[in-house]
Design a protein around this motif. Structure first.
Motif, PDB file in Angstrom:
ATOM      1  N   TYR A  25       8.632  59.095-100.890  1.00  0.00           N
ATOM      2  CA  TYR A  25       9.537  59.479 -99.806  1.00  0.00           C
ATOM      3  C   TYR A  25      10.555  58.366 -99.572  1.00  0.00           C
ATOM      4  O   TYR A  25      10.221  57.184 -99.662  1.00  0.00           O
ATOM      5  CB  TYR A  25       8.758  59.705 -98.504  1.00  0.00           C
ATOM      6  CG  TYR A  25       7.731  60.794 -98.611  1.00  0.00           C
ATOM      7  CD1 TYR A  25       8.054  62.106 -98.294  1.00  0.00           C
ATOM      8  CD2 TYR A  25       6.439  60.516 -99.036  1.00  0.00           C
ATOM      9  CE1 TYR A  25       7.121  63.117 -98.389  1.00  0.00           C
ATOM     10  CE2 TYR A  25       5.497  61.521 -99.141  1.00  0.00           C
ATOM     11  CZ  TYR A  25       5.840  62.819 -98.821  1.00  0.00           C
ATOM     12  OH  TYR A  25       4.906  63.826 -98.933  1.00  0.00           O
TER      13      TYR A  25
ATOM     14  N   GLU B 104       6.240  64.778 -94.971  1.00  0.00           N
ATOM     15  CA  GLU B 104       7.307  63.903 -94.503  1.00  0.00           C
ATOM     16  C   GLU B 104       7.000  63.276 -93.144  1.00  0.00           C
ATOM     17  O   GLU B 104       7.427  62.157 -92.875  1.00  0.00           O
ATOM     18  CB  GLU B 104       8.622  64.671 -94.456  1.00  0.00           C
ATOM     19  CG  GLU B 104       9.111  65.062 -95.843  1.00  0.00           C
ATOM     20  CD  GLU B 104      10.340  65.952 -95.838  1.00  0.00           C
ATOM     21  OE1 GLU B 104      10.815  66.327 -94.748  1.00  0.00           O
ATOM     22  OE2 GLU B 104      10.819  66.271 -96.934  1.00  0.00           O
TER      23      GLU B 104
ATOM     24  N   THR C   7      12.619  61.958 -96.630  1.00  0.00           N
ATOM     25  CA  THR C   7      12.961  62.926 -97.664  1.00  0.00           C
ATOM     26  C   THR C   7      11.960  62.781 -98.795  1.00  0.00           C
ATOM     27  O   THR C   7      11.750  61.681 -99.314  1.00  0.00           O
ATOM     28  CB  THR C   7      14.387  62.669 -98.206  1.00  0.00           C
ATOM     29  OG1 THR C   7      15.305  62.733 -97.116  1.00  0.00           O
ATOM     30  CG2 THR C   7      14.765  63.677 -99.258  1.00  0.00           C
TER      31      THR C   7
ATOM     32  N   MET D 132      11.161  62.860-102.311  1.00  0.00           N
ATOM     33  CA  MET D 132      11.939  62.771-103.544  1.00  0.00           C
ATOM     34  C   MET D 132      11.338  63.602-104.668  1.00  0.00           C
ATOM     35  O   MET D 132      12.032  63.954-105.615  1.00  0.00           O
ATOM     36  CB  MET D 132      12.059  61.298-103.980  1.00  0.00           C
ATOM     37  CG  MET D 132      12.749  60.421-102.945  1.00  0.00           C
ATOM     38  SD  MET D 132      14.348  61.051-102.382  1.00  0.00           S
ATOM     39  CE  MET D 132      15.302  60.890-103.876  1.00  0.00           C
TER      40      MET D 132
ATOM     41  N   MET E  75      12.765  67.222-104.023  1.00  0.00           N
ATOM     42  CA  MET E  75      14.206  67.331-103.823  1.00  0.00           C
ATOM     43  C   MET E  75      14.854  68.004-105.038  1.00  0.00           C
ATOM     44  O   MET E  75      14.586  67.653-106.177  1.00  0.00           O
ATOM     45  CB  MET E  75      14.810  65.949-103.617  1.00  0.00           C
ATOM     46  CG  MET E  75      16.297  65.939-103.483  1.00  0.00           C
ATOM     47  SD  MET E  75      16.892  64.254-103.391  1.00  0.00           S
ATOM     48  CE  MET E  75      17.508  64.266-101.747  1.00  0.00           C
ATOM     49  N   LYS E  76      15.696  68.977-104.771  1.00  0.00           N
ATOM     50  CA  LYS E  76      16.418  69.656-105.830  1.00  0.00           C
ATOM     51  C   LYS E  76      17.728  68.924-106.076  1.00  0.00           C
ATOM     52  O   LYS E  76      18.460  68.603-105.131  1.00  0.00           O
ATOM     53  CB  LYS E  76      16.707  71.103-105.426  1.00  0.00           C
ATOM     54  CG  LYS E  76      17.449  71.870-106.484  1.00  0.00           C
ATOM     55  CD  LYS E  76      17.708  73.299-106.043  1.00  0.00           C
ATOM     56  CE  LYS E  76      18.538  74.016-107.093  1.00  0.00           C
ATOM     57  NZ  LYS E  76      18.895  75.343-106.699  1.00  0.00           N
TER      58      LYS E  76
END
Length: 111
Positions: free
Chosen positions: A7, A69, A99, A101, A104-105
């Motif tokens: 994160y 998160e 966030t 990681m 994550m797109k």
């Protein structure tokens, strides 16, 4: 064994009741803590400006994915609070965002 995710956590806060010595130290090091020096690291990257009103810390936190998160954000706040306390820097109103990681797109532009 639980799945670990990485994160990126940003912890923001305001300076509070800084001593004259703390203010002098922060101002002497302000050039080392600008936006250009910010990066996500395990030990944290502190950024602030000469106004000494607010600051932010950026951390990389590796935590169990099942806690998500919210847990990563809480761990980031704990790390920031510990670092600020160890440096003798007064602070208030810590808040954080995290966030994941690993989920994550990334949208890549076609070439």
């Amino acid at each position: 064994m639980a799945t670990q995710h990485t994160y990126r956590v940003i912890v923001r806060g305001k300076w509070d009741q800084l001593t004259e010595e703390a203010r002098a130290t922060l101002l002497a090091e302000v050039e080392d803590h600008g936006l250009a020096q910010m990066q996500f690291t395990a030990e944290g990257s502190l950024a602030y400006d000469a106004a000494l009103h607010a600051f932010s810390y950026r951390f990389v936190i590796v935590s169990d994915a099942e806690y998500g998160e919210e847990m990563a954000a809480a761990l980031g706040e704990e790390k920031a609070e510990a670092a600020l306390r160890a440096a003798g820097l007064g602070h208030r109103e810590l808040r954080s965002t995290a966030t994941d990681m690993d989920t994550m797109k990334i949208n890549r532009k076609d070439r």
